[in-house]
Write a protein that holds these residues in place. Structure first.
Motif, PDB file in Angstrom:
ATOM      1  N   ALA A  96      27.348  23.964  49.005  1.00  0.00           N
ATOM      2  CA  ALA A  96      27.460  25.197  48.206  1.00  0.00           C
ATOM      3  C   ALA A  96      26.198  26.040  48.345  1.00  0.00           C
ATOM      4  CB  ALA A  96      27.696  24.842  46.745  1.00  0.00           C
ATOM      5  N   ILE A  97      25.051  25.360  48.351  1.00  0.00           N
ATOM      6  CA  ILE A  97      23.791  26.115  48.452  1.00  0.00           C
ATOM      7  C   ILE A  97      23.665  26.763  49.827  1.00  0.00           C
ATOM      8  CG2 ILE A  97      21.285  25.889  48.609  1.00  0.00           C
ATOM      9  CD1 ILE A  97      21.816  25.613  45.817  1.00  0.00           C
ATOM     10  N   VAL A  98      23.810  25.969  50.867  1.00  0.00           N
ATOM     11  CA  VAL A  98      23.528  26.487  52.214  1.00  0.00           C
ATOM     12  C   VAL A  98      24.571  27.510  52.653  1.00  0.00           C
ATOM     13  CG1 VAL A  98      23.337  25.861  54.643  1.00  0.00           C
ATOM     14  CG2 VAL A  98      22.227  24.463  52.888  1.00  0.00           C
ATOM     15  N   ARG A  99      25.851  27.233  52.347  1.00  0.00           N
ATOM     16  CA  ARG A  99      26.882  28.155  52.825  1.00  0.00           C
ATOM     17  C   ARG A  99      26.948  29.435  51.996  1.00  0.00           C
ATOM     18  NH1 ARG A  99      32.313  24.680  54.265  1.00  0.00           N
ATOM     19  NH2 ARG A  99      31.432  23.396  55.913  1.00  0.00           N
ATOM     20  N   GLU A 100      26.806  29.313  50.686  1.00  0.00           N
ATOM     21  CA  GLU A 100      27.056  30.475  49.833  1.00  0.00           C
ATOM     22  C   GLU A 100      25.865  30.912  48.979  1.00  0.00           C
ATOM     23  OE1 GLU A 100      29.823  32.342  49.813  1.00  0.00           O
ATOM     24  OE2 GLU A 100      30.698  31.103  51.386  1.00  0.00           O
ATOM     25  N   LEU A 101      25.435  30.018  48.101  1.00  0.00           N
ATOM     26  CA  LEU A 101      24.518  30.472  47.057  1.00  0.00           C
ATOM     27  C   LEU A 101      23.139  30.845  47.586  1.00  0.00           C
ATOM     28  CD1 LEU A 101      25.517  28.110  44.139  1.00  0.00           C
ATOM     29  CD2 LEU A 101      26.002  30.527  44.425  1.00  0.00           C
ATOM     30  N   GLY A 102      22.632  30.091  48.555  1.00  0.00           N
ATOM     31  CA  GLY A 102      21.300  30.400  49.103  1.00  0.00           C
ATOM     32  C   GLY A 102      21.257  31.818  49.637  1.00  0.00           C
ATOM     33  N   PRO A 103      22.103  32.131  50.648  1.00  0.00           N
ATOM     34  CA  PRO A 103      22.064  33.496  51.187  1.00  0.00           C
ATOM     35  C   PRO A 103      22.442  34.571  50.167  1.00  0.00           C
ATOM     36  CG  PRO A 103      23.701  32.133  52.356  1.00  0.00           C
ATOM     37  CD  PRO A 103      22.952  31.230  51.444  1.00  0.00           C
ATOM     38  N   VAL A 104      23.485  34.344  49.377  1.00  0.00           N
ATOM     39  CA  VAL A 104      23.936  35.402  48.461  1.00  0.00           C
ATOM     40  C   VAL A 104      22.895  35.665  47.374  1.00  0.00           C
ATOM     41  CG1 VAL A 104      25.625  36.022  46.706  1.00  0.00           C
ATOM     42  CG2 VAL A 104      26.387  35.084  48.886  1.00  0.00           C
ATOM     43  N   LEU A 105      22.382  34.590  46.760  1.00  0.00           N
ATOM     44  CA  LEU A 105      21.410  34.819  45.684  1.00  0.00           C
ATOM     45  C   LEU A 105      20.121  35.419  46.221  1.00  0.00           C
ATOM     46  CD1 LEU A 105      21.901  31.722  43.374  1.00  0.00           C
ATOM     47  CD2 LEU A 105      22.606  34.093  43.002  1.00  0.00           C
ATOM     48  N   ALA A 106      19.630  34.901  47.343  1.00  0.00           N
ATOM     49  CA  ALA A 106      18.409  35.469  47.925  1.00  0.00           C
ATOM     50  C   ALA A 106      18.649  36.932  48.287  1.00  0.00           C
ATOM     51  CB  ALA A 106      17.981  34.669  49.150  1.00  0.00           C
ATOM     52  N   GLY A 107      19.829  37.205  48.893  1.00  0.00           N
ATOM     53  CA  GLY A 107      20.154  38.578  49.273  1.00  0.00           C
ATOM     54  C   GLY A 107      20.153  39.508  48.070  1.00  0.00           C
ATOM     55  N   LEU A 108      20.800  39.076  46.994  1.00  0.00           N
ATOM     56  CA  LEU A 108      20.879  39.937  45.805  1.00  0.00           C
ATOM     57  C   LEU A 108      19.502  40.126  45.165  1.00  0.00           C
ATOM     58  CD1 LEU A 108      24.210  38.746  44.109  1.00  0.00           C
ATOM     59  CD2 LEU A 108      23.844  40.693  45.626  1.00  0.00           C
ATOM     60  N   MET A 109      18.730  39.044  45.075  1.00  0.00           N
ATOM     61  CA  MET A 109      17.406  39.161  44.456  1.00  0.00           C
ATOM     62  C   MET A 109      16.508  40.100  45.269  1.00  0.00           C
ATOM     63  SD  MET A 109      17.821  37.455  41.803  1.00  0.00           S
ATOM     64  CE  MET A 109      16.257  37.336  40.984  1.00  0.00           C
ATOM     65  N   VAL A 110      16.528  39.918  46.597  1.00  0.00           N
ATOM     66  CA  VAL A 110      15.684  40.771  47.441  1.00  0.00           C
ATOM     67  C   VAL A 110      16.193  42.215  47.417  1.00  0.00           C
ATOM     68  CG1 VAL A 110      14.770  41.134  49.760  1.00  0.00           C
ATOM     69  CG2 VAL A 110      14.997  38.821  48.870  1.00  0.00           C
ATOM     70  N   ALA A 111      17.517  42.379  47.338  1.00  0.00           N
ATOM     71  CA  ALA A 111      18.065  43.743  47.245  1.00  0.00           C
ATOM     72  C   ALA A 111      17.530  44.435  45.994  1.00  0.00           C
ATOM     73  CB  ALA A 111      19.591  43.711  47.230  1.00  0.00           C
ATOM     74  N   GLY A 112      17.516  43.695  44.880  1.00  0.00           N
ATOM     75  CA  GLY A 112      17.002  44.276  43.643  1.00  0.00           C
ATOM     76  C   GLY A 112      15.558  44.705  43.775  1.00  0.00           C
ATOM     77  N   ARG A 113      14.775  43.913  44.496  1.00  0.00           N
ATOM     78  CA  ARG A 113      13.357  44.231  44.662  1.00  0.00           C
ATOM     79  C   ARG A 113      13.156  45.312  45.729  1.00  0.00           C
ATOM     80  NH1 ARG A 113       9.714  41.597  47.420  1.00  0.00           N
ATOM     81  NH2 ARG A 113       7.964  42.675  46.518  1.00  0.00           N
ATOM     82  N   VAL A 114      13.736  45.061  46.900  1.00  0.00           N
ATOM     83  CA  VAL A 114      13.329  45.803  48.097  1.00  0.00           C
ATOM     84  C   VAL A 114      14.140  47.084  48.318  1.00  0.00           C
ATOM     85  CG1 VAL A 114      13.197  45.668  50.605  1.00  0.00           C
ATOM     86  CG2 VAL A 114      12.356  43.775  49.208  1.00  0.00           C
ATOM     87  N   SER A 115      15.472  47.015  48.158  1.00  0.00           N
ATOM     88  CA  SER A 115      16.265  48.238  48.359  1.00  0.00           C
ATOM     89  C   SER A 115      15.780  49.321  47.412  1.00  0.00           C
ATOM     90  CB  SER A 115      17.749  47.974  48.084  1.00  0.00           C
ATOM     91  OG  SER A 115      18.251  47.052  49.004  1.00  0.00           O
ATOM     92  N   SER A 116      15.544  48.932  46.153  1.00  0.00           N
ATOM     93  CA  SER A 116      15.122  49.923  45.162  1.00  0.00           C
ATOM     94  C   SER A 116      13.746  50.486  45.515  1.00  0.00           C
ATOM     95  CB  SER A 116      15.110  49.296  43.777  1.00  0.00           C
ATOM     96  OG  SER A 116      14.288  48.153  43.764  1.00  0.00           O
ATOM     97  N   ALA A 117      12.827  49.619  45.924  1.00  0.00           N
ATOM     98  CA  ALA A 117      11.474  50.088  46.252  1.00  0.00           C
ATOM     99  C   ALA A 117      11.499  51.039  47.457  1.00  0.00           C
ATOM    100  CB  ALA A 117      10.557  48.901  46.537  1.00  0.00           C
ATOM    101  N   MET A 118      12.281  50.675  48.483  1.00  0.00           N
ATOM    102  CA  MET A 118      12.373  51.538  49.673  1.00  0.00           C
ATOM    103  C   MET A 118      12.977  52.891  49.307  1.00  0.00           C
ATOM    104  SD  MET A 118      13.650  49.069  52.724  1.00  0.00           S
ATOM    105  CE  MET A 118      12.616  47.728  53.326  1.00  0.00           C
ATOM    106  N   ALA A 119      14.053  52.849  48.513  1.00  0.00           N
ATOM    107  CA  ALA A 119      14.716  54.102  48.137  1.00  0.00           C
ATOM    108  C   ALA A 119      13.758  54.983  47.340  1.00  0.00           C
ATOM    109  CB  ALA A 119      15.976  53.812  47.325  1.00  0.00           C
TER     110      ALA A 119
END
Ligand code: ADP
Ligand code: MG
Lengths: 261, 255
Positions: A96-119
């Motif tokens: 569950a972690i490797v297939r789904e939660l690792g990438p999705v949660l990391a992606g969402l957390m980084v999106a919250g930090r980085v997409s907003s900062a870049m924009a």
């Protein structure tokens, strides 16, 4: 009767707008790639962005993975024990972690930090005419600002997800060995046995795609912002929403393509 | 003197809003032209069309006979290398120190090490009356007048042939405004450059201009030597120069 249709109409309008945005995002990505392949290149800017995205996202990604991994193992134990399958905790957790939660949660957390900062950064540069000024100073904002961000994000997300996967599994391990009575060595051995190369590869491919999406959403909404300070705020919100939706959508698509067959 | 820059029939609309409606204008080599006009009449849009930052809908913009409208890629980059621009708000890069701002065009934004570039930045800062210790400050640490000077230094560092100044004195006190006027005048003359300045500050216009043109309703409604400004015989120019509310220019006031 027409009242009942209103939500449907709104949904339809949203869908149409979403398709429009996806088209514009594709054009934006194409332009960025087209410019990025030809010099001048800015390795110093790339390094700066890699540090900003990779290094400074580690704490939030690590924390999220740790707590989620632990909670997941606890729930699998409780759920599994209903039909005498509580021994599946290590295997189900790692998958569950490797297939789904690792990438999705990391992606969402980084999106919250980085997409907003870049924009926010690009939108402010747009509003204060810094982007126009850059062009008149013989420097292409696509090469100087956008390409390094997109490349850095695409490169760093797989690394972050690798870390998230390891810490997520460790979170499960901690709960399982301290509270659920698992033997430490046995837990890790089962984890290792159940994890396959395909799982890791798909995890990292997802990560790279999410990294690309994160920078694309941030740069797109920042670069095309208008309307002063309110415009900066709008760009930030839209960037995060766009990144979230696209991450969840592409995650489903990749999962179905890789594991659905 | 030959015309360095020739605009004919330049038009630009945003949606249904026509901002420029067939502007015809010539700027001679080495002259200082001032464009006056009310807020929102499209003065900045006109400059951005020339610089290729905004694509004109119609018309022709020629630099030394070369058509600029429709240029792209390397040809556009090359054409732009003749231009320098001082933006209305300064538009300094707030993430870079002053000296990297000043030399930005010389390295296309690359962080080149070495004393020479820094020395050049300090020399350019001196030309606009700024001391060397400003070089390592961030733009946000400077006053408005100093920011304008840094922006001026950045615009002239690459020794462009034609320099555009967008409201160089707006937001400054009258004394600092006059200092900036003097600097613009002196640096443009020293480089032998052609200057196009946008302003609604008449004191600034009188000081900087060889020739004045007035933009109104998307067109140039009057142009002539600065000495003819007070006897233009043009109702628009009279109203603007004397700052009267009554006249042919109607300000739209809405609540
Ligand atoms: N990028 C843009 N999109 C839409 N409208 C614009 C844009 N740039 C300028 N305008 C409009 O064009 C008009 C002229 O603007 P501008 O050239 O900035 O005026 P000014 O003469 O004060 O410099 C304004 O009404 C402004 O709202
Ligand atoms: Mg303006």
């Amino acid at each position: 009767m027409t009242k009942l249709l209103l939500p449907l109409i709104a949904l339809g309008a949203f869908a149409l707008r979403a398709f429009g945005v996806i088209g514009q995002l594709a054009i934006f990505a194409g332009t960025a790639l087209g410019r990025a392949v030809r010099p001048p290149w800015y390795p110093a800017r790339l390094g700066e962005q890699m540090a900003l995205i990779g290094w400074f996202s580690l704490p939030v990604v690590g924390l999220t993975a740790l707590f989620t991994g632990a909670a997941l193992a606890q729930q699998i134990y409780v759920g599994g024990s209903r039909f005498n399958a509580s021994s599946t905790v290590p295997a189900v957790t790692v998958i569950a972690i490797v297939r789904e939660l690792g990438p999705v949660l990391a992606g969402l957390m980084v999106a919250g930090r980085v997409s907003s900062a870049m924009a926010a950064e690009l939108a402010t540069m747009r509003v204060t005419e810094q982007l126009d000024a850059m062009v008149t100073l013989r420097t292409d904002p696509w090469r100087y600002l956008i390409a390094p961000r997109m490349l850095a994000s695409t490169l760093m997300l797989p690394l972050l997800v690798l870390v998230a996967n390891i810490i997520g599994v460790m979170g499960g391990y901690l709960i399982a060995t301290t509270r659920l009575g698992f033997n430490g060595a046995g837990y890790l051995e089962t984890t290792r046995r159940f994890l396959e190369t395909d799982d890791v590869v798909s995890s990292l491919v997802k990560a790279a795609v999410f990294g690309f999406i994160i920078a694309l959403a941030g740069c797109f909404h920042g670069y095309h912002s208008s309307g002063g300070a309110a415009g900066v705020g709008r760009a930030t919100t839209h960037a995060v929403v766009t990144a979230f939706i696209l991450i969840l959508l592409t995650n489903l698509v990749i999962t179905v393509l890789v594991f659905g067959a | 003197m030959s015309a360095a820059l020739v605009l004919s029939g330049v038009a630009k609309a945003f949606g249904s809003k026509r901002v420029l409606d067939g502007v015809n204008l010539e700027v001679a080599r080495g002259e200082s032209l001032v464009i006056i006009g009310g807020s929102g009449t499209g003065k900045s849009v006109l400059l951005k069309c020339i610089l290729g930052l905004i694509r004109a809908d119609a018309g022709s913009i020629r630099l030394d006979g070369q058509e600029l409208v429709g240029l792209s890629g390397r040809a556009l980059d090359e054409a732009r290398s003749h231009f320098g621009m001082l933006f209305q708000g300064g538009a300094l890069f707030d993430s870079l120190p002053v000296w990297r701002n000043v030399t930005f065009a010389l390295t296309s934004g690359k962080a080149v090490r070495g004393r020479e570039l820094r020395d050049l930045a300090i020399a350019t800062l001196a030309r606009v009356g700024l001391p060397a210790d400003v070089a390592d400050l961030r733009p946000s640490e400077l006053s408005g007048g100093m920011q304008k000077r840094v922006a001026l230094a950045r615009a002239i560092a690459a020794e462009p042939d034609i320099i555009f100044f967008d409201e160089p004195t707006t937001g400054l006190d009258p004394i600092m405004a006059d200092v900036i006027n003097d600097l613009i005048r002196a640096q443009v003359k020293a480089m032998g450059a052609t200057a196009v300045t946008i302003t609604h500050d008449m004191a600034s216009a009188r000081k900087i201009a060889d020739r004045v043109a007035m933009l109104h309703g998307g067109n140039i409604v009057w142009q002539g030597p600065v000495s003819a400004l007070d006897a233009s015989g043009n109702a628009y120019v009279d109203q603007f120069v004397h700052g009267r509310a009554e006249g042919p220019i109607q300000m739209v006031v809405r609540n």
